[in-house]
Design an enzyme around this catalytic site. Structure first.
Site, PDB file in Angstrom:
ATOM      1  CG  ASP A  86      -2.065   0.975   1.074  1.00 63.30           C
ATOM      2  OD1 ASP A  86      -1.835   2.123   0.642  1.00 63.30           O
ATOM      3  OD2 ASP A  86      -3.220   0.600   1.370  1.00 63.30           O
ATOM      4  CB  SER A 130      -6.209   2.401   0.250  1.00 63.72           C
ATOM      5  OG  SER A 130      -4.917   2.913   0.323  1.00 63.72           O
ATOM      6  CG  HIS A 193      -7.434   0.051   6.658  1.00 63.98           C
ATOM      7  ND1 HIS A 193      -6.353   0.461   5.907  1.00 63.98           N
ATOM      8  CD2 HIS A 193      -7.905   1.164   7.266  1.00 63.98           C
ATOM      9  CE1 HIS A 193      -6.171   1.766   6.072  1.00 63.98           C
ATOM     10  NE2 HIS A 193      -7.101   2.212   6.884  1.00 63.98           N
ATOM     11  CB  SER A 195      -5.944  -2.674   0.915  1.00 65.06           C
ATOM     12  OG  SER A 195      -5.380  -1.391   0.898  1.00 65.06           O
ATOM     13  CD  GLU A 349      -3.166  -3.281   2.827  1.00 67.35           C
ATOM     14  OE1 GLU A 349      -3.245  -2.122   2.410  1.00 67.35           O
ATOM     15  OE2 GLU A 349      -3.866  -3.697   3.768  1.00 67.35           O
ATOM     16  CG  HIS A 358      -0.810   8.698   4.922  1.00 63.43           C
ATOM     17  ND1 HIS A 358      -1.150   9.631   3.960  1.00 63.43           N
ATOM     18  CD2 HIS A 358      -1.467   7.559   4.582  1.00 63.43           C
ATOM     19  CE1 HIS A 358      -1.972   9.075   3.078  1.00 63.43           C
ATOM     20  NE2 HIS A 358      -2.166   7.807   3.427  1.00 63.43           N
ATOM     21  CG  ASP A 395      -2.849   1.258  -2.635  1.00 60.96           C
ATOM     22  OD1 ASP A 395      -1.627   1.524  -2.592  1.00 60.96           O
ATOM     23  OD2 ASP A 395      -3.579   1.289  -1.629  1.00 60.96           O
ATOM     24  CG  HIS A 396      -2.224   5.161  -3.440  1.00 60.15           C
ATOM     25  ND1 HIS A 396      -1.277   5.555  -2.526  1.00 60.15           N
ATOM     26  CD2 HIS A 396      -3.214   4.586  -2.722  1.00 60.15           C
ATOM     27  CE1 HIS A 396      -1.685   5.243  -1.311  1.00 60.15           C
ATOM     28  NE2 HIS A 396      -2.852   4.638  -1.392  1.00 60.15           N
ATOM     29  CG  HIS A 474      -2.641   8.399  -1.249  1.00 53.36           C
ATOM     30  ND1 HIS A 474      -3.896   7.845  -1.307  1.00 53.36           N
ATOM     31  CD2 HIS A 474      -2.123   8.048  -0.043  1.00 53.36           C
ATOM     32  CE1 HIS A 474      -4.128   7.180  -0.189  1.00 53.36           C
ATOM     33  NE2 HIS A 474      -3.084   7.291   0.590  1.00 53.36           N
TER      34      HIS A 474
END
Ligand SMILES: *[C@@H]1O[C@H](CO)[C@@H](O)[C@H](O)[C@H]1NC(C)=O
Ligand SMILES: *[C@@H]1O[C@H](CO)[C@@H](O)[C@H](O)[C@H]1NC(C)=O
Ligand SMILES: [Zn+2]
Length: 522
Positions: A86, A130, A193, A195, A349, A358, A395-396, A474
């Protein structure tokens, strides 16, 4: 002179012509400041061989030979495993190589024979989250920011549109189970969560992980809707998953049963899960997980922490730690799923790469990336590439950057060994935005602080950010996809993120799209 010079001269003219604010500094026209002469590396190169052309020629020849000898694997994939880092952008991968031992190192999945790029935008946002990306890489459909397992008709927070089942989209996990395979999920975050819930949930808001949050979001409209934890235990897909491992205990209990519980409906979903079937097994510690006997286990639910699981470095530092690593969870999940004759789909994940980014904690982000690499390595070791397709992606990205000209082999977390125009050093690793802004910038003197003086060297040290934000954002550039096993060659090129589950389904002959089995018989 160079093209670069012309470009900068041109830019200066445009600025003047538009009458825009005159920049304080003249455009850079000086080749020396663009590509400065740097102090010689204090350290010997990783290998003196790198100074010779023979070294580079031989390495290239070896890679070419490997590529030429590669035989395309067009077997039907019995097992399909999707690993997600992630927030694991390309800058994270590059820096992680330095972290694990040097720029020339490879993460385990960088040894995979095929690589592509996935475009991550969502239906409504250039830079996604996500939740919508989980819908994309698991359900094969792009969606709106903050939504999971629903199509683009559902906007974030729209309880009514979520209630409409024709807006629900289903994951590769369901496609696999509908074809007789087993399915499971593993994460270092809460199992509810964004994902992992893409495997089994349909929700207009990623935050509705327990009944209290769903009721807060939907009010009276919550009637008839299910929060994400409920969907894991009772949902059409969740109730059939064979393995579910991660954090997030608090969303399964009313405080009556577990003091940190966040449910307000008097329920104990873990006990309900155990009561559903005699084969259902619940574990909450590393010790118990490692002792699980795969052949004697029906369905396995493991919840190892109240919220997200701890960072790997925190687990190491805690003598009382009883949380498994991502590698241990992955191995146990495969052991349990392998007992199924028809094969399986597994989603794994590494969810805390994103969470540390973050917080601008780059050291931890790289360590969590290394942990994902170990889990992938183990999965590749205990499965057979002849019948098991493994895909690793993200994912990003994040706004994380690797900058400057620091010497080879130097500490990636150290100074870039050069100063800014303010005569202060800078760090190679930084973020375009984030909460560390005013740690490194003195808002009274309007000067940067010396980051080398401020850098603590601790795992939770923050790295500099250019824009003050509570949480670093992100990033929107493409992320890499690595593939190994049957039909791995499909994963080359640049494609939309939502293509990934369709290609995996093709390889395994599941789902109602194109499959390798149809094209073979046509
Ligand atoms: C449910 O959604 C479908 C398509 O998204 C739409 O055609 C239908 O009218 C909706 N039904 C209700 C009851 O809103
Ligand atoms: C697991 O259970 C099976 C069946 O009861 C048994 O044969 C096997 O020895 C057990 N494995 C371990 C490692 O205990
Ligand atoms: Zn995130």
């Amino acid at each position: 002179m160079t093209l670069t010079l012309k470009f900068f001269v041109g830019l200066g003219l445009i600025t003047l012509a538009l009458g825009a604010a005159v920049p304080k500094r003249a455009p850079v026209e000086d080749e020396e400041s663009m590509h400065p002469h740097l102090p010689r590396s204090a350290r010997a190169r990783t290998s003196s061989e790198e100074a010779t052309q023979a070294y580079w020629h031989a390495a290239s020849k070896q890679l070419l030979r490997e590529k030429l000898s590669h035989v395309r694997n067009t077997n039907r994939a019995k097992n399909i495993i999707l690993f997600l880092g992630d927030g694991m952008g390309l800058a994270t991968l590059a820096a992680a190589r330095s972290y694990i031992g040097g720029e020339e190192q490879k993460l385990s999945f960088e040894e995979f024979p095929f690589t592509g790029l996935s475009k991550v935008y969502s239906v409504d946002k250039i830079v996604p989250d996500s939740a919508c990306t989980s819908t994309s890489y698991l359900c094969g459909v792009k969606a709106n920011y903050g939504t999971i397992g629903v199509n683009g008709h559902v906007l974030r927070g729209d309880c009514q549109a979520m209630a409409n089942a024709s807006n629900h989209v289903f994951s590769l996990g369901k496609w696999a189970m509908d074809s007789g395979k087993a399915a499971g999920l593993v994460t270092t975050t809460r199992v509810t969560h964004a994902s992992p819930s893409g495997v089994y949930a349909h929700t207009a808001d990623r935050e509705w992980e327990n009944n209290a949050l769903l009721e807060e979001g939907c009010g009276e409209q919550a009637e008839g809707l299910q929060d994400i934890a409920m969907q894991l235990i009772y949902g059409e897909v969740g109730s059939r998953l064979k393995v579910m491992l991660g954090g997030g205990k608090r969303n399964f209990y009313d405080p009556e049963f577990y003091d940190k519980g966040r449910r307000t409906d008097g329920r104990n979903l873990v006990e309900e899960f155990e009561a559903l079937d005699a084969g259902n097994t619940f574990v909450k510690t590393q010790k118990k997980l490692l002792k699980v006997n795969a052949t004697e286990t029906g369905r396995l639910l493991g919840l190892f922490s109240s919220g997200h699981m701890h960072y790997h470095v925190e687990q190491l530092a805690d003598p009382e730690n009883n949380e498994p690593t991502l590698e241990e969870m992955t191995e146990k999940a495969i052991e349990v799923l392998e007992t199924e004759e028809e094969g399986y789909f597994l989603f794994v994940e590494g969810g805390k790469i994103d969470i540390s980014h973050h917080d601008t904690m780059a050291r931890i982000a790289l360590d969590e990336t290394a942990e994902l690499s170990k889990a992938v390595k183990r999965a590749r070791e205990i499965t057979n590439p002849e019948d098991t397709l493994i895909v690793v992606t993200s994912d990003h990205s994040h706004t994380f950057s690797v900058a400057g000209y620091q010497p080879r082999g130097s500490d990636i977390f150290g100074s870039a060994k050069a100063n800014g125009l303010d005569n202060k050093p800078y760090l190679p690793l930084s973020y375009a935005n984030g909460k560390s802004f005013d740690y490194y910038y003195n808002t009274e003197t309007h000067q940067r602080e010396d980051p080398v003086v401020l850098a603590t060297g601790d795992f939770d040290q923050l790295f500099p950010a250019m824009v003050p934000l509570e949480s670093e954002t992100h990033g929107g550039e493409d992320v890499a996809v690595f593939a190994s096993g049957p039909w791995a060659h499909l994963f080359t090129g640049v494609y939309e993120q939502n293509t990934i589950p369709h290609m995996m389904a093709f390889a395994a002959c599941v789902g109602d799209g194109l499959t390798a089995c149809q094209t073979a018989t046509n």
